[in-house]
Design a protein around this motif. Structure first.
Motif, PDB file in Angstrom:
ATOM      1  N   LEU A 141       0.844  -1.191   0.000  1.00 17.84           N
ATOM      2  CA  LEU A 141       0.000   0.000   0.000  1.00 17.84           C
ATOM      3  C   LEU A 141       0.882   1.245   0.000  1.00 17.84           C
ATOM      4  O   LEU A 141       2.064   1.182   0.354  1.00 17.84           O
ATOM      5  CB  LEU A 141      -0.915  -0.005   1.221  1.00 17.84           C
ATOM      6  N   PRO A 142       0.349   2.405  -0.392  1.00 18.66           N
ATOM      7  CA  PRO A 142       1.158   3.634  -0.358  1.00 18.66           C
ATOM      8  C   PRO A 142       1.775   3.852   1.018  1.00 18.66           C
ATOM      9  O   PRO A 142       1.180   3.482   2.039  1.00 18.66           O
ATOM     10  CB  PRO A 142       0.135   4.723  -0.704  1.00 18.66           C
ATOM     11  N   PRO A 143       2.975   4.431   1.075  1.00 17.24           N
ATOM     12  CA  PRO A 143       3.653   4.622   2.361  1.00 17.24           C
ATOM     13  C   PRO A 143       2.822   5.457   3.331  1.00 17.24           C
ATOM     14  O   PRO A 143       1.999   6.269   2.923  1.00 17.24           O
ATOM     15  CB  PRO A 143       4.943   5.359   1.970  1.00 17.24           C
ATOM     16  N   GLY A 144       3.084   5.231   4.612  1.00 15.20           N
ATOM     17  CA  GLY A 144       2.448   6.039   5.636  1.00 15.20           C
ATOM     18  C   GLY A 144       1.471   5.260   6.491  1.00 15.20           C
ATOM     19  O   GLY A 144       1.197   4.079   6.248  1.00 15.20           O
ATOM     20  N   PRO A 145       0.940   5.903   7.523  1.00 13.54           N
ATOM     21  CA  PRO A 145       0.002   5.242   8.429  1.00 13.54           C
ATOM     22  C   PRO A 145      -1.277   4.828   7.715  1.00 13.54           C
ATOM     23  O   PRO A 145      -1.664   5.410   6.704  1.00 13.54           O
ATOM     24  CB  PRO A 145      -0.294   6.319   9.488  1.00 13.54           C
ATOM     25  N   ILE A 146      -1.923   3.815   8.252  1.00 15.04           N
ATOM     26  CA  ILE A 146      -3.209   3.363   7.732  1.00 15.04           C
ATOM     27  C   ILE A 146      -4.192   3.225   8.893  1.00 15.04           C
ATOM     28  O   ILE A 146      -3.805   3.192  10.067  1.00 15.04           O
ATOM     29  CB  ILE A 146      -3.098   2.003   6.999  1.00 15.04           C
ATOM     30  N   ASP A 147      -5.463   3.152   8.542  1.00 13.54           N
ATOM     31  CA  ASP A 147      -6.507   2.799   9.495  1.00 13.54           C
ATOM     32  C   ASP A 147      -6.880   1.348   9.229  1.00 13.54           C
ATOM     33  O   ASP A 147      -7.243   0.991   8.100  1.00 13.54           O
ATOM     34  CB  ASP A 147      -7.734   3.690   9.317  1.00 13.54           C
ATOM     35  N   ALA A 148      -6.774   0.502  10.259  1.00 15.71           N
ATOM     36  CA  ALA A 148      -6.970  -0.937  10.066  1.00 15.71           C
ATOM     37  C   ALA A 148      -7.881  -1.501  11.146  1.00 15.71           C
ATOM     38  O   ALA A 148      -7.807  -1.116  12.315  1.00 15.71           O
ATOM     39  CB  ALA A 148      -5.630  -1.671  10.092  1.00 15.71           C
ATOM     40  N   LEU A 149      -8.722  -2.424  10.733  1.00 16.43           N
ATOM     41  CA  LEU A 149      -9.597  -3.164  11.632  1.00 16.43           C
ATOM     42  C   LEU A 149      -9.206  -4.631  11.578  1.00 16.43           C
ATOM     43  O   LEU A 149      -9.142  -5.222  10.503  1.00 16.43           O
ATOM     44  CB  LEU A 149     -11.058  -2.999  11.204  1.00 16.43           C
ATOM     45  N   HIS A 150      -8.937  -5.213  12.739  1.00 19.16           N
ATOM     46  CA  HIS A 150      -8.559  -6.621  12.833  1.00 19.16           C
ATOM     47  C   HIS A 150      -9.675  -7.375  13.544  1.00 19.16           C
ATOM     48  O   HIS A 150      -9.900  -7.162  14.742  1.00 19.16           O
ATOM     49  CB  HIS A 150      -7.249  -6.784  13.607  1.00 19.16           C
ATOM     50  N   LEU A 151     -10.377  -8.223  12.823  1.00 16.77           N
ATOM     51  CA  LEU A 151     -11.416  -9.065  13.406  1.00 16.77           C
ATOM     52  C   LEU A 151     -10.762 -10.374  13.811  1.00 16.77           C
ATOM     53  O   LEU A 151     -10.463 -11.222  12.976  1.00 16.77           O
ATOM     54  CB  LEU A 151     -12.545  -9.278  12.394  1.00 16.77           C
ATOM     55  N   GLY A 152     -10.493 -10.510  15.078  1.00 13.44           N
ATOM     56  CA  GLY A 152      -9.679 -11.596  15.608  1.00 13.44           C
ATOM     57  C   GLY A 152      -8.384 -11.001  16.116  1.00 13.44           C
ATOM     58  O   GLY A 152      -7.658 -10.359  15.354  1.00 13.44           O
TER      59      GLY A 152
END
Length: 297
Positions: free
Chosen positions: A97-108
């Motif tokens: 993915l493009p560099p830098g922070p991301i918003d991520a959701l981890h189910l588990g």
């Protein structure tokens, strides 16, 4: 129910030499992580029999088993080390993915190995980690120094209920890695979760799902069908580059059960990450995409 330690005596002799912060000091302070104090032993949580064991082949390596199934691996000396093949496959796409922070959701969640990896490789990311077993999360907190914060929110909740509370188009990455024993719960395999994933993903966001599948790959087919429809992707060649899955060739050929990681996006997926991984991996991996997906849709 609070975790109950079964083998306290086994644990006592190893604690001192294994104490260290999992994340680099500056990242640990930012997320309020504290020193890990892992102890080998057996524990009972609300929903699982948990075993925590040292890796005999790696210093500072720890394995977490739920009901006898390997669920997490923690390398306290290297938060970027992903021991399990399927977690490496997930990271291979996230890394592109493009560099830098991301918003991520981890189910588990379990031991949060993948969220810690994302924090290490993309500092400043905002992540939500959801696990149904509150006592398991508390045990991982105790063992590995994990703490919940605004940027690393660890929540005890059902995955479907948790995603329903999120606003539209708020996540760059959603990862589904939820198992009861060796199967994903039924209510997280049907069209309901697929619809919520489609709603919560940003236009260029990626959904990655780990499937424990058997010969015939019925669960992979089910996953592909529900998420193709939810995301409005075509069953013909127009979907090329927006859906794919990766697995061991022997799983694809129906010779054994194993992990399959499927990826979906309304935008072109960074599949170069998987192509490169399949060429360089120590163990064989096959990427199924484009016209080869047709039998699974």
């Amino acid at each position: 129910m609070k975790p109950s330690r079964v083998s306290r005596g086994i644990a006592a002799g190893r604690r001192g030499e294994q104490q260290r912060t999992w994340l680099a000091p500056d990242r640990a302070r930012a997320l309020r992580f504290v020193r890990a104090r892992p102890a080998p032993g057996e524990f009972i949580t609300d929903h699982a029999h948990v075993q925590i064991a040292m890796d005999a082949d790696r210093d500072y390596g720890w394995m977490v088993l739920l009901d006898g199934v390997l669920a997490s691996y923690v390398a306290l000396d290297d938060p970027t080390h992903l021991e399990f093949e399927y977690t490496r496959w997930i990271a291979d796409l996230v890394d592109r993915l493009p560099p830098g922070p991301i918003d991520a959701l981890h189910l588990g969640g379990a031991a949060c190995s993948l969220p810690v990896y994302v924090e290490s490789t993309r500092p400043g990311s905002r992540q939500v980690i959801v696990d149904f077993d509150a006592a398991l999360l508390e045990l991982m907190r105790e063992q590995f120094g994990i703490r919940s914060s605004r940027r690393f929110a660890v929540r005890p909740a059902d995955a479907l209920a948790a995603i329903r509370e999120l606003p539209d188009a708020c996540m760059d990455v959603i990862v589904r890695d939820v198992f009861s024993a060796d199967l994903t719960p039924e209510h997280l395999r049907d069209a309901r979760l697929a619809a919520e994933v489609a709603r919560v993903l940003r236009p260029s966001g990626i959904y990655l799902a780990n499937v424990g599948d058997r010969p015939g790959m019925a669960l992979t087919r089910e996953l592909m069908r529900h998420n193709r429809l939810a995301l409005g992707l075509s069953a013909n060649g127009d979907h090329d580059g927006q859906m794919a899955f990766i697995c061991d060739p022997s799983v694809l050929r129906g010779r054994r059960l194993g992990n399959v990681v499927a990826a979906f996006s309304r935008a072109p997926l960074p599949l170069d990450g998987w192509f490169e991984a399949s060429r360089q991996a120590a163990f064989p991996a096959r990427v199924t995409h484009g016209e080869r997906l047709w039998p699974y849709l």
